[in-house]
Design an enzyme around this catalytic site. Structure first.
Site, PDB file in Angstrom:
ATOM      1  N   ASP A  82      55.150  27.155  18.246  1.00 40.61           N
ATOM      2  CA  ASP A  82      54.867  27.801  18.950  1.00 40.61           C
ATOM      3  C   ASP A  82      55.915  28.629  19.944  1.00 40.61           C
ATOM      4  O   ASP A  82      55.465  29.697  19.796  1.00 40.61           O
ATOM      5  CB  ASP A  82      55.071  26.401  20.309  1.00 40.61           C
ATOM      6  CG  ASP A  82      55.175  24.871  20.404  1.00 40.61           C
ATOM      7  OD1 ASP A  82      53.321  25.199  19.760  1.00 40.61           O
ATOM      8  OD2 ASP A  82      55.452  23.838  20.393  1.00 40.61           O
ATOM      9  N   GLU A 126      48.640  34.425  26.215  1.00 36.09           N
ATOM     10  CA  GLU A 126      46.911  33.880  25.885  1.00 36.09           C
ATOM     11  C   GLU A 126      46.015  34.671  26.942  1.00 36.09           C
ATOM     12  O   GLU A 126      46.717  34.280  27.966  1.00 36.09           O
ATOM     13  CB  GLU A 126      47.275  32.686  25.510  1.00 36.09           C
ATOM     14  CG  GLU A 126      47.673  32.947  23.620  1.00 36.09           C
ATOM     15  CD  GLU A 126      47.532  31.697  23.335  1.00 36.09           C
ATOM     16  OE1 GLU A 126      47.064  30.843  23.117  1.00 36.09           O
ATOM     17  OE2 GLU A 126      48.854  30.325  23.964  1.00 36.09           O
ATOM     18  N   ASP A 175      54.034  31.165  24.677  1.00 34.44           N
ATOM     19  CA  ASP A 175      52.611  30.077  24.253  1.00 34.44           C
ATOM     20  C   ASP A 175      52.343  28.981  25.305  1.00 34.44           C
ATOM     21  O   ASP A 175      53.580  28.504  25.494  1.00 34.44           O
ATOM     22  CB  ASP A 175      53.343  29.559  22.921  1.00 34.44           C
ATOM     23  CG  ASP A 175      52.277  28.974  22.286  1.00 34.44           C
ATOM     24  OD1 ASP A 175      50.819  29.376  22.403  1.00 34.44           O
ATOM     25  OD2 ASP A 175      52.127  27.993  21.918  1.00 34.44           O
TER      26      ASP A 175
END
Ligand SMILES: [Zn+2]
Length: 343
Positions: A314, A230, A146
């Site tokens: 997170d 991501e 993350d």
């Protein structure tokens, strides 16, 4: 003066490579009366220019611009024109040895070309393009990653990679110098000297940031079998005033570029980019139910109202990214040569 007799736009189609090379060779022989080796370097320039114009004619790239000698300048050389010592470089056609600082030994591989460049601040670099013999080894960790602002990244094992915030540290200093600069007469000697100093400062930050990113991306690719990240819309986020500074300072785009090419070089590391609409932050990594309300950025932990698990914001996001990455790798396992998967 060296001129290639090329004009921008539609005239370029008539330029042929052999004619260009002949012209280049004639110029260097008559005007510079150099040895055959430097002719070879100029031929490389002519070839590069020709390729650029041809690609521009096919509308693949923009037509090349005339370059200002004050800006970034570079010259590409074929591999047979260099001799590398411990702290010296000899270039064919250039008299004597050039003193250099070698950042690291050249990796095992075949040199395809080398590039001499000069930055606007007047620093000179030489870089080598190699075809590597050795592939990167891959470990057996499986992680989700993350990306953050307080921490640069947090992995699904709970490890935090602190953000060096390099630019922020020197930002005040740069602002201070810029204020001085604005009081000076533009283009005066002291203006130029100060301008150079500021640019040197910035370059230092860029180099240190790149170094940090290289170390982190190498460490991850070398120790992991699967990495899930991501697919942030960085361009869109850079448009957001609140994030712009932190994101460009952190170098997320550069980090992803490095992760990608290092995974491609690797033995068996799979890099999975989750869909940008995947709600990694808002899904409970235990029961997979999505929260009803959006989690404000200031809230660092939360409890799932369905299964009661307490999450670090997170780490939960990283765990979700790990899960979708593993699912994707399982789904595409027949394509064993694929290193990078976009969901
Ligand atoms: Zn839950």
């Amino acid at each position: 003066m060296m001129e290639f007799g090329i004009q921008k736009g539609r005239h370029t189609t008539s330029v042929k490579l052999p004619a260009l090379i002949k012209q280049a060779v004639t110029i260097i022989k008559t005007e510079l009366s150099q040895s055959a080796t430097s002719t070879r370097a100029l031929v490389t320039v002519a070839e590069t220019l020709y390729t650029q114009y041809k690609r521009a004619d096919q509308r693949l790239v923009e037509y090349p611009n005339f370059k200002s000698p004050k800006g970034y300048m570079s010259a590409h050389y074929p591999p047979e024109l260099y001799q590398l010592g411990v702290d010296t470089l000899e270039v064919g056609g250039v008299d004597g040895k050039i003193k250099i600082i070698l950042h690291r030994p050249l990796p095992d591989g075949v040199v395809k070309k080398f590039i001499l460049s000069k930055t606007p601040t007047g620093e000179h670099y030489v870089s080598f393009t190699l075809k590597l013999k050795r592939e990167r080894s891959s470990g057996d960790r499986e992680v989700g990653l993350d990306m953050g602002i307080i921490d640069f990244a947090i992995d699904s094992d709970g490890e935090r990679y602190p953000n060096p915030k390099l630019l922020l540290k020197v930002q005040n200093r740069i602002e201070h110098l810029n204020k001085h600069l604005s009081r000076k007469v533009v283009n005066s000697k002291s203006w130029r000297r100060l301008k150079e100093k500021i640019q040197k400062f910035k370059r230092k930050v860029i180099n240190r940031r790149k170094d940090f990113l290289h170390q982190l991306s190498a460490r991850l690719v070398d120790s992991c079998r699967v990495i899930g990240v991501e697919r942030l819309d960085i361009k869109k986020m850079l448009g957001d005033e609140r994030y712009r500074f932190s994101i460009s300072d952190a170098g997320w785009g550069e980090f992803k570029r490095q992760l990608t090419y290092k995974s491609i070089e690797s033995n068996d590391t799979k890099l999975v980019f989750a869909n940008q609409f995947f709600a990694s932050t808002h899904i409970c990594s235990c029961c997979k139910v999505k929260r009803k309300e959006k989690l404000p950025t200031s809230i660092r932990s939360w409890t799932c109202e369905y299964c009661g698990t307490h999450h670090d914001r997170d780490i939960n996001a990283a765990l979700n990214l790990k899960r979708v990455a593993l699912e994707a790798v399982e789904k595409w396992k027949s394509r064993s040569n694929t290193r990078v998967i976009f969901l």
